[in-house]
Structures are given as C-alpha cells and as structure tokens.
Write a protein that holds these residues in place. Sequence first.
Motif, PDB file in Angstrom:
ATOM      1  N   CYS A 108      -0.800  -2.187  38.517  1.00 14.55           N
ATOM      2  CA  CYS A 108      -0.910  -1.059  39.442  1.00 14.55           C
ATOM      3  C   CYS A 108      -0.200   0.156  38.854  1.00 14.55           C
ATOM      4  N   GLU A 109      -0.722   1.314  39.165  1.00 10.56           N
ATOM      5  CA  GLU A 109      -0.136   2.571  38.696  1.00 10.56           C
ATOM      6  C   GLU A 109       0.859   3.099  39.729  1.00 10.56           C
ATOM      7  N   PRO A 110       1.955   3.699  39.266  1.00  4.58           N
ATOM      8  CA  PRO A 110       2.887   4.298  40.235  1.00  4.58           C
ATOM      9  C   PRO A 110       2.318   5.597  40.796  1.00  4.58           C
ATOM     10  N   CYS A 111       2.598   5.858  42.040  1.00  2.00           N
ATOM     11  CA  CYS A 111       2.227   7.150  42.607  1.00  2.00           C
ATOM     12  C   CYS A 111       2.932   8.259  41.820  1.00  2.00           C
ATOM     13  N   HIS A 148       2.924   9.710  47.630  1.00  2.00           N
ATOM     14  CA  HIS A 148       3.626   8.535  48.119  1.00  2.00           C
ATOM     15  C   HIS A 148       2.612   7.537  48.669  1.00  2.00           C
ATOM     16  N   GLN A 149       3.039   6.296  48.847  1.00  2.00           N
ATOM     17  CA  GLN A 149       2.220   5.274  49.486  1.00  2.00           C
ATOM     18  C   GLN A 149       3.138   4.277  50.170  1.00  2.00           C
ATOM     19  N   LYS A 150       3.039   4.194  51.480  1.00  2.00           N
ATOM     20  CA  LYS A 150       3.938   3.322  52.241  1.00  2.00           C
ATOM     21  C   LYS A 150       3.371   1.926  52.443  1.00  2.00           C
ATOM     22  N   ASN A 151       2.080   1.735  52.123  1.00  2.00           N
ATOM     23  CA  ASN A 151       1.434   0.447  52.371  1.00  2.00           C
ATOM     24  C   ASN A 151       1.216  -0.350  51.085  1.00  2.00           C
ATOM     25  N   GLU A 152       1.152  -1.663  51.215  1.00  2.00           N
ATOM     26  CA  GLU A 152       0.772  -2.522  50.102  1.00  2.00           C
ATOM     27  C   GLU A 152      -0.756  -2.566  49.984  1.00  2.00           C
ATOM     28  N   GLY A 153      -1.254  -2.923  48.796  1.00  2.00           N
ATOM     29  CA  GLY A 153      -2.688  -3.107  48.602  1.00  2.00           C
ATOM     30  C   GLY A 153      -3.486  -1.830  48.706  1.00  2.00           C
ATOM     31  N   ALA A 179       2.507  19.492  53.582  1.00  4.13           N
ATOM     32  CA  ALA A 179       3.192  20.781  53.465  1.00  4.13           C
ATOM     33  C   ALA A 179       4.522  20.704  54.203  1.00  4.13           C
ATOM     34  N   GLY A 180       5.553  21.299  53.632  1.00  2.00           N
ATOM     35  CA  GLY A 180       6.892  21.226  54.214  1.00  2.00           C
ATOM     36  C   GLY A 180       7.685  20.026  53.711  1.00  2.00           C
ATOM     37  N   MET A 181       7.083  19.222  52.822  1.00  2.00           N
ATOM     38  CA  MET A 181       7.749  18.033  52.293  1.00  2.00           C
ATOM     39  C   MET A 181       7.580  18.002  50.777  1.00  2.00           C
ATOM     40  N   TYR A 182       8.353  17.160  50.121  1.00  2.00           N
ATOM     41  CA  TYR A 182       8.292  17.087  48.653  1.00  2.00           C
ATOM     42  C   TYR A 182       8.727  15.705  48.193  1.00  2.00           C
ATOM     43  N   GLN A 183       8.424  15.392  46.923  1.00  2.00           N
ATOM     44  CA  GLN A 183       8.860  14.146  46.310  1.00  2.00           C
ATOM     45  C   GLN A 183       8.914  14.342  44.790  1.00  2.00           C
ATOM     46  N   PRO A 184      10.135  14.353  44.229  1.00  2.00           N
ATOM     47  CA  PRO A 184      10.269  14.581  42.784  1.00  2.00           C
ATOM     48  C   PRO A 184      10.115  13.318  41.935  1.00  2.00           C
ATOM     49  N   SER A 185      10.067  12.140  42.567  1.00  2.00           N
ATOM     50  CA  SER A 185      10.044  10.878  41.817  1.00  2.00           C
ATOM     51  C   SER A 185       8.673  10.214  41.868  1.00  2.00           C
ATOM     52  N   THR A 186       8.438   9.304  40.937  1.00  2.00           N
ATOM     53  CA  THR A 186       7.218   8.494  40.943  1.00  2.00           C
ATOM     54  C   THR A 186       7.451   7.225  41.760  1.00  2.00           C
ATOM     55  N   ALA A 187       6.349   6.531  42.077  1.00  2.00           N
ATOM     56  CA  ALA A 187       6.385   5.245  42.785  1.00  2.00           C
ATOM     57  C   ALA A 187       7.146   5.328  44.104  1.00  2.00           C
ATOM     58  N   SER A 188       6.953   6.411  44.821  1.00  2.00           N
ATOM     59  CA  SER A 188       7.683   6.625  46.077  1.00  2.00           C
ATOM     60  C   SER A 188       6.893   6.128  47.274  1.00  2.00           C
ATOM     61  N   SER A 193       2.232  -3.165  45.223  1.00  2.00           N
ATOM     62  CA  SER A 193       3.390  -2.960  46.096  1.00  2.00           C
ATOM     63  C   SER A 193       3.412  -1.529  46.629  1.00  2.00           C
ATOM     64  N   GLU A 194       4.258  -1.280  47.603  1.00  2.00           N
ATOM     65  CA  GLU A 194       4.428   0.065  48.140  1.00  2.00           C
ATOM     66  C   GLU A 194       4.805   1.019  47.010  1.00  2.00           C
ATOM     67  N   GLY A 195       4.247   2.202  47.059  1.00  2.00           N
ATOM     68  CA  GLY A 195       4.536   3.187  46.024  1.00  2.00           C
ATOM     69  C   GLY A 195       3.644   3.069  44.803  1.00  2.00           C
ATOM     70  N   ARG A 196       2.712   2.113  44.815  1.00  2.00           N
ATOM     71  CA  ARG A 196       1.791   1.917  43.688  1.00  2.00           C
ATOM     72  C   ARG A 196       0.369   1.756  44.199  1.00  2.00           C
ATOM     73  N   TYR A 197      -0.597   1.864  43.280  1.00  2.00           N
ATOM     74  CA  TYR A 197      -2.006   1.789  43.687  1.00  2.00           C
ATOM     75  C   TYR A 197      -2.855   1.293  42.520  1.00  2.00           C
TER      76      TYR A 197
END
Length: 244
Positions: free
Chosen positions: A160-163, A168-173, A182-191, A147-151
């Motif tokens: 699948c492992e969470p990002c 991040h990962q916006k696509n499935e599969g 740069a200029g962006m951030y993400q503090p959570s997993t599976a985003s 699913s999105e957010g995993r790979y």
Amino acid sequence: GKSSLAGSSFCDSCDGGTWSNASASSCTTCAAGRSSGMGAPVCTDCDAGKYSGTRSSSCDDCDAGKKSAGGASSCESCELGRYQNNTGATSCPACRAGTYSYQTGSHSCLNCGAGSYQASKASSSCTWCSVGYYQTNEGATVCNACSEGRYASITGSQECEPCSEGFHQKNEGSSTCDACAAGMYQPSTASISCMNCSSGKYAFRTGTTACDEAKAGYFVPNQGATNPLKCTTEYDDTNRHSTD
C-alpha cells in the motif's frame, strides 16, 4: 496356457500377452487394460495406477501427472487444480489453498504470486487483490487491508502507498486518500487525520500541507479558518470588540 495344432506331438506355451483354455488350438490376445505372462491360462486386469495396450505381457506405471483405475488401457491426465508428482498413481491430490495448476497433467502446483490469493483448494487460477488490499507474499490465501493512512488504487497491489502530504485516510482497506479540507493541513505522509490551522493562519485550498499566515492588515481570530479577515471587519468573541 498352452495350445497345439492338429497332429502336434506336444503343446506350445502361449506367449506373454496371450492366453488359452485347455485343449485350445490357438492362443487369444489379451485385451487392452489386461496382461498375462507366458503360458498363462487367463489375462488379468492391470492394477490401479498402471495401464496396458493389447497383447501386453505386463502393465506399465502411469507417468507423473496422470492416474488410472484398475483395468485401464490408458492413463488420465490430472484435472485442472490437481497434480501428481509420482508415477503409478491412482489419484491426483488437490492443490492446496494459496496454490493452483492451470494445465491438465501437472506434476506440481504453483504458488499464487504476490498481489494475488486463492482461498480454495483445487483451483486453476488465483485472484488479484482488490483495490484497498495488498499481499506481499507468494502462496497467500487472503489479501490484507491497507492500514489507516495508506491506500491501494489498483488491483493486484503488493503493498500500500502512504497518503501524501495534505491528504489523510482514517479507514482501513481504502483505495484513495482524502484531501485535507480548507482550513486544515497535514505536513506528514501516511496520516489518518488533518489538523486545523491555528489562529493567525488560514488555508483556503484543500489538500494543504501548511497554513498561510495572515498578512499585515488582516487577522484570523479562530482556528480552522479558510480566509483572513480585514482589520476593518468587526469581530466580537464576547470578550472583545475590534474595529478599525
């Protein structure tokens, strides 16, 4: 079904596994794949699912994992991808999709293991799930896309492992996750996306989990900044003009 030698006062019945015509002086052995009872005038073919050697008084059932047509002198092992768990069989059923048999003469089919699948019947092996796909269960006919957010970076994945944070990962599969720009951030997993640094903060590296605050003597006027500006830098946003 009887015979006699010259000068005999009576006829002897042929033994099982042999036969004779009328007025025969001896009994003839039944060929393999045929049988006869005592005193039989002919040998008869073994039924399908049975077999016999030469001079047989009866035909035997094929063992499990084997089959035969009528008049067989031996039984054939079930082919790869097929099985037979009963004796006396005339055919070997195909392994259903999601299962396989990798040996001839199999009594049963095996489930594809977790992380693999088989879409076709009568198969001798299973296929590992491709990267970006997974399968938790045994006996599967397909693999599922992450699913999105995993790979899933390796073939044969059972899950699948969470990002990680900062990715991040916006696509499935997907087989990888993308680092936040740069200029962006993400503090959570599976985003599935990253967020812009707010004004007053910046991130000059990729894959950032948090944005840095501008230090004294510096300022960040816009969102999504990769570097702070010195306060000696002129900045015009059409509403204000700030100089040292």
